[in-house]
Design a protein around this motif. Structure first.
Motif, mmCIF file in Angstrom:
data_model
loop_
_atom_site.group_PDB
_atom_site.id
_atom_site.type_symbol
_atom_site.label_atom_id
_atom_site.label_comp_id
_atom_site.label_asym_id
_atom_site.label_seq_id
_atom_site.Cartn_x
_atom_site.Cartn_y
_atom_site.Cartn_z
ATOM 1 N N THR A 1 -2.772 -0.497 1.524
ATOM 2 C CA THR A 1 -2.963 -1.035 0.523
ATOM 3 C C THR A 1 -2.772 -2.803 0.434
ATOM 4 N N ASP A 2 -2.206 -3.193 1.809
ATOM 5 C CA ASP A 2 -1.917 -4.428 1.766
ATOM 6 C C ASP A 2 -3.078 -5.201 2.807
ATOM 7 N N GLY B 1 -7.589 -2.854 -2.010
ATOM 8 C CA GLY B 1 -5.953 -2.617 -2.222
ATOM 9 C C GLY B 1 -5.579 -1.726 -3.148
ATOM 10 N N GLU B 2 -6.564 -0.749 -3.546
ATOM 11 C CA GLU B 2 -6.049 0.320 -4.499
ATOM 12 C C GLU B 2 -5.740 1.620 -3.747
ATOM 13 N N THR B 3 -4.876 2.563 -4.332
ATOM 14 C CA THR B 3 -4.913 3.674 -3.726
ATOM 15 C C THR B 3 -6.253 4.765 -4.415
ATOM 16 N N VAL C 1 -3.444 5.728 3.256
ATOM 17 C CA VAL C 1 -3.546 6.342 2.098
ATOM 18 C C VAL C 1 -3.553 7.899 2.406
ATOM 19 N N THR D 1 -9.635 1.669 -0.005
ATOM 20 C CA THR D 1 -8.392 0.983 -0.249
ATOM 21 C C THR D 1 -8.382 -0.393 0.781
#
Length: 457
Positions: A443-444, A54-56, A39, A50
């Protein structure tokens, strides 16, 4: 029951460096290696958050290694409170199906206060007379006395080197042997040092990779002996740079950045500044007090040599940086450039911490802390030797060994932008071939770890 899972955060690992790491490659010969897309900003705290959520940054709120805390009126970097991270952690998701799932955090960031079973993180002793001594913080407390003294001064600063990564790897082996965690997170920083000092194209980078490869051997062997699934990943790739960009000096020259003085030294004054930047490798958050000034500040920054992009509100949203902690503007550097925090116009007026390793006092990141002052390295080493003598005698001392502009000019590696190509991109390696992919977004990573841990993807 799923296998134990070991996640090695090998900072700065890229295909270019993997070529010099046969031991690490062999550990994943039956698994897969994928390009990892980080990111923005591609810096330690943001990307780690992240991986785990899994978030930005717009979701977890970690918009850099530090930011301007508007409610405190202070720029603070390298905090340790896990409460600063928003979003659901990977272990919380796993525990929905497996309530007794155990986790060890070995030096990943934002460690303090995390709901894990075992924690080890660097934590110096700040003595009443101003001395700083090496140590670490552990949970449970008794784990502290099972470990040798943490080599703090090889973790960061001009003496940063392999000893700190070797200590962390050995601590991880000890925790796995004595506690048997289901998930073990291990932060391995060694490649951060010479790649910033000399650049990833320099021979020192290849040597650092080979040195780290040997150091990781016992940890990889210990994970294999437990039958663990192993993931190795990196937060970013370090790229070659040659140009420091002094955003705060430009803002000050334009009358936008204000300072206050004490004992002839100048200190950034966020309270009265109309605009100032928190520099963080190749990104900078620019905080603008009056919305009416945003357009003018954006124009000034866009005209600075070395500034590649100026992100406004829509630009921040497009990069996943639209969070209240972000600056009103976010600057992205040109690929060969990086941002300094420097705000003084006369070195004689610089604060005393500018020439010290002071990661918690400087209002921005300073890679020059990795070098003995290039303007006079011999003299800097002499000052360091005298300071150590005074420290051993219990006397006050100053470890003023960091260069100012000469230090900034000498830096040859940085990060923070999306990688320019595959050779300089971070990677993810996994010993299990079943979930193989060629490319994975940061994020994955959480979903991959859930699958490997036996939880719902």
């Amino acid at each position: 029951m799923s296998k134990p899972l070991v996640v090695l955060n090998v900072v700065g690992l890229t295909p270019r460096l993997l070529a010099h790491m046969p031991r690490l490659r062999a550990a994943f010969a039956n698994g897969f290696t994928a390009r990892l897309d980080p990111v923005v900003p591609a810096v330690t705290c943001s990307v780690q958050a992240t991986f785990l959520t899994g978030e930005t940054p717009a979701g977890h709120g970690v918009v850099g290694n530090g930011w301007y805390f508007r409610d405190l009126g202070e720029v603070l970097l390298w905090r340790q409170s896990h409460a600063l991270v928003g979003g659901e952690r990977v272990w919380d998701a796993i525990r929905r199906d497996r309530p007794g799932y155990t986790v060890a955090n070995i030096c990943w960031w934002y460690a303090m206060g995390a709901d894990v079973n075992w924690t080890i993180t660097p934590r110096p002793i700040y003595r009443a007379d101003g001395r700083k001594d090496p140590d670490c913080y552990t949970v449970p407390a008794e784990l502290h006395d099972e470990l040798p003294t943490f080599p703090l001064f090889s973790y960061w600063g001009p003496g940063a080197g392999i000893a700190s990564s070797a200590w962390i790897a050995a601590a991880a082996v000890h925790v796995m042997a004595t506690r048997n965690p289901d998930l073990t997170l291990v932060y391995v920083p060694h490649l951060d040092y010479d790649l910033q000092r000399f650049g990833p194209s320099a021979p020192q980078a290849a040597a650092a990779a080979a040195e780290l490869d040997e150091t990781l051997g016992p940890l990889l062997d210990a994970a294999a002996a437990r039958g663990a699934t192993v993931v190795a990943l990196s937060e970013y790739g370090i790229t070659d740079v040659s140009r420091p960009v002094h955003v705060n000096r430009a803002l000050r020259a334009a009358g936008l950045l204000a300072v206050h003085t004490q004992d002839g030294m100048e200190y950034l004054d966020p309270w009265t500044s109309r605009a100032f930047a928190v520099a963080d490798h190749q990104i900078a958050h620019v905080y603008v007090r009056d919305p009416a000034d945003v357009a003018a500040v954006a124009k000034l920054c866009a005209e600075l040599p070395g500034v590649g992009q100026v992100l406004d509100e829509s630009g921040k949203a497009g990069q996943g940086l639209d969070h209240e902690r972000s600056g009103e503007l976010v600057l992205l550097a040109e690929p060969d450039s990086w941002f300094t925090y420097y705000y003084w116009l006369d070195d004689n007026r610089a604060p005393d911490f500018a020439t010290h390793v002071e990661i918690h006092r400087k209002p921005g990141y300073d890679p020059a802390e990795l070098l003995f002052d290039p303007a006079g390295p011999g003299a800097a080493k002499g000052r360091a030797a005298k300071a150590l003598v005074r420290k051993k005698l219990g006397m006050r001392y100053r470890m003023n060994v960091v260069g100012l502009d000469a230090g900034a000019d000498a830096i040859r590696g940085s990060h923070g932008l999306l990688p320019p190509g595959a050779d300089d991109a971070p990677v993810l390696m996994c010993s299990d071939p079943v979930p193989a992919v060629d490319r994975i977004a940061a994020t994955d990573v959480k979903s991959l770890l859930l699958r490997l841990a036996g939880g719902a993807p």
